[in-house]
Write an enzyme that holds these catalytic residues in place. Structure first.
Site, PDB file in Angstrom:
ATOM      1  N   ARG A 234       0.857  -1.183   0.000  1.00 36.72           N
ATOM      2  CA  ARG A 234       0.000   0.000   0.000  1.00 36.72           C
ATOM      3  C   ARG A 234       0.894   1.234   0.000  1.00 36.72           C
ATOM      4  O   ARG A 234       1.961   1.221   0.625  1.00 36.72           O
ATOM      5  CB  ARG A 234      -0.907   0.042   1.251  1.00 36.72           C
ATOM      6  CG  ARG A 234      -2.130  -0.865   1.187  1.00 36.72           C
ATOM      7  CD  ARG A 234      -3.182  -0.397   0.172  1.00 36.72           C
ATOM      8  NE  ARG A 234      -4.335  -1.261   0.103  1.00 36.72           N
ATOM      9  CZ  ARG A 234      -4.501  -2.266  -0.759  1.00 36.72           C
ATOM     10  NH1 ARG A 234      -3.566  -2.540  -1.657  1.00 36.72           N
ATOM     11  NH2 ARG A 234      -5.605  -2.985  -0.767  1.00 36.72           N
ATOM     12  N   GLU A 263      -2.689   7.799  -4.531  1.00 34.09           N
ATOM     13  CA  GLU A 263      -3.167   7.208  -5.794  1.00 34.09           C
ATOM     14  C   GLU A 263      -4.662   7.391  -6.029  1.00 34.09           C
ATOM     15  O   GLU A 263      -5.137   7.296  -7.157  1.00 34.09           O
ATOM     16  CB  GLU A 263      -2.824   5.712  -5.847  1.00 34.09           C
ATOM     17  CG  GLU A 263      -3.585   4.845  -4.864  1.00 34.09           C
ATOM     18  CD  GLU A 263      -3.229   3.350  -5.000  1.00 34.09           C
ATOM     19  OE1 GLU A 263      -2.045   3.011  -4.932  1.00 34.09           O
ATOM     20  OE2 GLU A 263      -4.167   2.561  -5.170  1.00 34.09           O
ATOM     21  N   HIS A 295      -1.461   0.237  -9.735  1.00 33.21           N
ATOM     22  CA  HIS A 295      -2.171  -0.722  -8.870  1.00 33.21           C
ATOM     23  C   HIS A 295      -2.717  -1.895  -9.706  1.00 33.21           C
ATOM     24  O   HIS A 295      -3.899  -2.222  -9.654  1.00 33.21           O
ATOM     25  CB  HIS A 295      -3.307  -0.024  -8.106  1.00 33.21           C
ATOM     26  CG  HIS A 295      -3.637  -0.698  -6.803  1.00 33.21           C
ATOM     27  ND1 HIS A 295      -3.896  -0.001  -5.642  1.00 33.21           N
ATOM     28  CD2 HIS A 295      -3.742  -2.009  -6.474  1.00 33.21           C
ATOM     29  CE1 HIS A 295      -4.153  -0.859  -4.670  1.00 33.21           C
ATOM     30  NE2 HIS A 295      -4.063  -2.088  -5.147  1.00 33.21           N
TER      31      HIS A 295
HETATM   32  P1  NAI Z   1      -1.490 -11.356   4.741  1.00 35.41           P
HETATM   33  O1  NAI Z   1      -2.415 -10.884   5.812  1.00 35.41           O
HETATM   34  O2  NAI Z   1      -1.534 -12.776   4.308  1.00 35.41           O
HETATM   35  O3  NAI Z   1       0.032 -11.037   5.163  1.00 35.41           O
HETATM   36  C1  NAI Z   1       0.431  -9.853   5.776  1.00 35.41           C
HETATM   37  C2  NAI Z   1       1.648 -10.188   6.628  1.00 35.41           C
HETATM   38  O4  NAI Z   1       2.152  -8.955   7.149  1.00 35.41           O
HETATM   39  C3  NAI Z   1       1.319 -11.104   7.817  1.00 35.41           C
HETATM   40  O5  NAI Z   1       2.217 -12.195   7.850  1.00 35.41           O
HETATM   41  C4  NAI Z   1       1.483 -10.186   9.016  1.00 35.41           C
HETATM   42  O6  NAI Z   1       1.972 -10.881  10.177  1.00 35.41           O
HETATM   43  C5  NAI Z   1       2.524  -9.194   8.494  1.00 35.41           C
HETATM   44  N1  NAI Z   1       2.564  -7.953   9.253  1.00 35.41           N
HETATM   45  C6  NAI Z   1       1.601  -7.411  10.039  1.00 35.41           C
HETATM   46  N2  NAI Z   1       2.076  -6.278  10.618  1.00 35.41           N
HETATM   47  C7  NAI Z   1       3.354  -6.139  10.182  1.00 35.41           C
HETATM   48  C8  NAI Z   1       4.363  -5.183  10.435  1.00 35.41           C
HETATM   49  N3  NAI Z   1       4.163  -4.169  11.291  1.00 35.41           N
HETATM   50  N4  NAI Z   1       5.544  -5.328   9.819  1.00 35.41           N
HETATM   51  C9  NAI Z   1       5.774  -6.384   8.979  1.00 35.41           C
HETATM   52  N5  NAI Z   1       4.856  -7.329   8.722  1.00 35.41           N
HETATM   53  C10 NAI Z   1       3.657  -7.198   9.301  1.00 35.41           C
HETATM   54  O7  NAI Z   1      -1.736 -10.366   3.516  1.00 35.41           O
HETATM   55  P2  NAI Z   1      -1.375 -10.600   1.981  1.00 35.41           P
HETATM   56  O8  NAI Z   1      -2.504 -11.249   1.291  1.00 35.41           O
HETATM   57  O9  NAI Z   1      -0.014 -11.192   1.880  1.00 35.41           O
HETATM   58  O10 NAI Z   1      -1.350  -9.091   1.460  1.00 35.41           O
HETATM   59  C11 NAI Z   1      -0.420  -8.138   1.944  1.00 35.41           C
HETATM   60  C12 NAI Z   1      -0.836  -6.750   1.467  1.00 35.41           C
HETATM   61  O11 NAI Z   1      -0.702  -6.670   0.061  1.00 35.41           O
HETATM   62  C13 NAI Z   1      -2.342  -6.409   1.702  1.00 35.41           C
HETATM   63  O12 NAI Z   1      -2.559  -5.923   3.016  1.00 35.41           O
HETATM   64  C14 NAI Z   1      -2.619  -5.372   0.665  1.00 35.41           C
HETATM   65  O13 NAI Z   1      -2.427  -4.083   1.228  1.00 35.41           O
HETATM   66  C15 NAI Z   1      -1.553  -5.629  -0.404  1.00 35.41           C
HETATM   67  N6  NAI Z   1      -2.162  -6.045  -1.677  1.00 35.41           N
HETATM   68  C16 NAI Z   1      -1.853  -5.355  -2.813  1.00 35.41           C
HETATM   69  C17 NAI Z   1      -2.423  -5.692  -4.030  1.00 35.41           C
HETATM   70  C18 NAI Z   1      -2.071  -4.978  -5.303  1.00 35.41           C
HETATM   71  O14 NAI Z   1      -2.746  -5.194  -6.339  1.00 35.41           O
HETATM   72  N7  NAI Z   1      -1.046  -4.148  -5.336  1.00 35.41           N
HETATM   73  C19 NAI Z   1      -3.409  -6.767  -4.108  1.00 35.41           C
HETATM   74  C20 NAI Z   1      -3.610  -7.488  -2.873  1.00 35.41           C
HETATM   75  C21 NAI Z   1      -3.017  -7.114  -1.699  1.00 35.41           C
END
Ligand code: NAI
Length: 332
Positions: A234, A263, A295
């Protein structure tokens, strides 16, 4: 059920056609949800939004007043929705928690490779009849250290891909998955150590009050000279002005962005006939070593089909009065 779909894009409609045609009355609205567009949802029971729609308290309150009972997100991230406000308005909320972590992970690696091997520059040159190689030297990914911040669904797939390249992997994640130490040889450490050790840093943490600007002036200071920074998480994870300073000082050698903190109102839309008003992104676009996509990391046919399937299934659950498995609240 009559459902208003805001920020409707041409590329996604076909994926809803078959499953939704009989059961749901989908009202496709190109405009994003905002205070000014809430009225377009009048007469609907549900509203469906995307990642850059406005889910702030003011808008949610208006949705409640318009009789909306269900807010369904076509995204995994929900940082744009005020979940206290939805609770107060009596609106249930569901999301698509996972649609294709592969899509996002693969796009992140595509940015790494395109930046490293200067593919955009090479392609532009060749189209111009210039077949010289000067200035196109890249580096072997093999043996380099990749720092992953956030090793969840997407981060893990990035780890598996770069493990395949023969990279070393260092990770910061407050909830470590110890199995991955064996599987991909990842080393869990603190965030500052990831910044210090990595040749490439890629961000896959959610945007929260804790992770806002996790890449800032002080952390950039810790990084290796010439580091590559990739953000498909993000926009708010990085302080863009600090990153620009890092690019100007050559501390940051490559920047790949699929998300940008400002964005909203810019990405997903065609502004090619207008004067660009955002001076920060305009400055970013002047650097040869910056690659920006709008995005689009999620944008594969697999992901779009999954988003449509899960969105319709969320609507079906709500209509049937069932507890939706993808429901979220303040404690999610
Ligand atoms: P997820 O929930 O599976 O993984 C997120 C990870 O970040 C977890 O392992 C969590 O423990 C960790 N985390 C939480 N707080 C943290 C911190 N302070 N520092 C470091 N790590 C921390 O989520 P997923 O599916 O892997 O997605 C991650 C992010 O990707 C989403 O939150 C979303 O913002 C972004 N995203 C972007 C997309 C795009 O098209 N550019 C599409 C889908 C998701």
């Amino acid at each position: 059920m009559k459902t208003a779909i805001f920020s409707a894009h041409k590329f996604e409609k076909e994926y809803y056609a078959k499953q939704a045609a009989e059961k749901h009355d989908l009202l496709w609205i190109e405009a994003p949800l905002s205070e000014d567009t809430v009225m377009l949802a009048h007469g609907c029971k549900a509203v469906c939004i995307f990642a850059n729609d406005d889910g702030s308290e003011k808008v949610i309150k208006k949705l409640g007043e318009a009789g909306i009972e269900f807010l369904v997100l076509r995204s995994a991230g929900f940082n744009h929705v005020d979940l206290k406000a939805t609770k107060a308005a009596g609106i249930k909320v569901a999301r698509v928690p996972e649609y294709s972590p592969y899509a996002v992970a693969e796009h992140s690696v595509a940015l790494m490779l395109a930046l490293n091997r200067k593919l955009i520059k090479a392609n532009n040159r060749i189209r111009d009849g210039n077949f010289s190689l000067d200035g196109l030297t890249g580096f072997d990914m093999h043996g380099k250290t990749v720092g992953i911040i956030g090793l969840g669904k997407i981060g893990k797939i990035v780890a598996s891909i770069v493990h395949g390249f023969g990279c070393n992997i260092v990770v910061y994640d407050p909830s470590p998955d110890r199995e991955l130490e064996q599987k991909f040889g990842v080393i869990y450490t603190d965030i500052d150590s990831v910044c210090k050790a990595s040749d490439i840093i890629t961000l896959h943490a959610p945007l929260t009050s804790e992770t806002k600007y996790l890449v800032n002036k002080d952390r950039i200071e810790l990084m290796k000279k010439g580091v590559m920074l990739i953000n498909t998480g993000r926009g708010g994870l990085v302080n863009t002005r600090d990153v620009i300073a890092g690019l100007k000082s050559c501390k940051i050698g490559y920047l790949g962005l699929d998300v940008y903190e400002e964005e909203k109102g810019l990405f997903f839309e065609d502004h090619s006939g207008e004067v660009l008003q955002d001076d920060v992104i305009a400055r970013l676009m002047t650097f040869q070593n910056v690659l920006i996509t709008s995005h689009q990391a999620f944008l594969t046919n697999t992901a779009l089909a999954n988003i449509a399937d899960i969105t319709i299934s969320n609507l079906n659950d709500f209509e049937a009065g069932k507890k939706c498995v993808n429901e979220i609240d303040e404690n999610t």
